[in-house]
Design an enzyme around this catalytic site. Structure first.
Site, short mmCIF file in Angstrom:
data_model
loop_
_atom_site.label_atom_id
_atom_site.label_comp_id
_atom_site.label_asym_id
_atom_site.label_seq_id
_atom_site.Cartn_x
_atom_site.Cartn_y
_atom_site.Cartn_z
N GLY A 9 0.79 -1.23 0.00
CA GLY A 9 0.00 0.00 0.00
C GLY A 9 0.82 1.28 0.00
O GLY A 9 0.30 2.33 0.37
N SER A 10 2.08 1.22 -0.47
CA SER A 10 2.86 2.46 -0.50
C SER A 10 2.25 3.46 -1.48
O SER A 10 2.26 4.67 -1.22
CB SER A 10 4.32 2.18 -0.84
N LEU B 223 -4.47 -6.76 -7.34
CA LEU B 223 -4.09 -7.92 -8.17
C LEU B 223 -5.25 -8.70 -8.77
O LEU B 223 -5.03 -9.66 -9.50
CB LEU B 223 -3.18 -8.84 -7.36
N HIS C 11 0.92 0.13 -13.57
CA HIS C 11 1.64 -1.13 -13.82
C HIS C 11 3.13 -0.84 -13.79
O HIS C 11 3.58 0.14 -14.39
CB HIS C 11 1.22 -1.72 -15.17
#
Ligand code: GAR
Length: 190
Positions: free
Chosen positions: A12-13, A84, A103
């Site tokens: 979650g950066s 994902l 991406h």
């Protein structure tokens, strides 16, 4: 004020960076983070940032309208930040050109099912690429195939490992992703 819902599956950066960027914005704010992995670090990050973070399962996502209804109530834009699972058709249809993914490669290279995170960087390394980068794109029902909004590149050398490639990608993501999201939202405003 536009409302952003972020989807994440792991660390979650990117979610954290987006939440911080829009905290004092007049354009948009993150209303909710949705996560399919109950043990993901993104929950901890959201707690610190006092941002709602909800867990959901496959049935909530594609077997019922639970996630779709949350989005209908809380989202003008949907941001996939290290998420994902493939987005179900009914969500793509309900949010045309309002779902954006990042991406960690220069699509159409190194995209598709199974190509995520470190797997992408390993493949880039194995092919001795002299550059890689990030792609920010609209989402359709196929993995990594929607129209490209933005790409940024970084050079690679023979010393790079999948881990150093991941660090270079992380820097590009932190620098560009929130700004590109803001530009898309502002462009649609006008
Ligand atoms: C990011 O590098 C993102 O580009 C990638 O996963 C990482 C998530 O990091 N996404 C994909 O590979 C999607 N196919 P984060 O959880 O720290 O934001």
């Amino acid at each position: 004020m536009k409302r952003i819902v972020v989807f994440a599956s792991g660390s979650g950066s990117n979610a954290e960076n987006i939440i911080k960027f829009f905290k004092h914005s007049k354009t948009a704010k993150v209303t909710n983070v949705l996560c399919n992995n109950a043990h993901a670090k993104v929950f901890e990050r959201c707690k610190k940032l006092e941002t709602k973070c909800l867990h959901f399962n496959k049935n909530d996502f594609s077997g019922s309208d639970t996630v779709l209804n949350i989005l209908k109530n809380e989202a003008d834009f949907i941001i996939l930040a290290g998420f994902l699972w493939r987005i179900p058709q009914k969500i793509v249809t309900a949010f045309p050109n309002k779902i954006i993914n990042i991406h960690p490669a220069l699509l159409p290279k190194y995209g598709g099912k199974g190509m995520y995170g470190i797997h992408v960087h390993k493949a880039v390394k194995e092919n001795n690429e002299d550059e890689t980068g990030i792609t920010i794109h609209y989402v359709n029902e196929n993995y990594d195939e929607g129209a490209v909004i933005f790409q940024a590149k970084t050079e690679l050398n023979s010393q790079d490992t999948p881990e150093t490639i991941a660090e270079k990608i992380h820097l590009l993501e932190q620098h560009h992703f929130p700004k590109v999201i803001e530009e898309v939202i502002l462009a649609i405003h006008e």
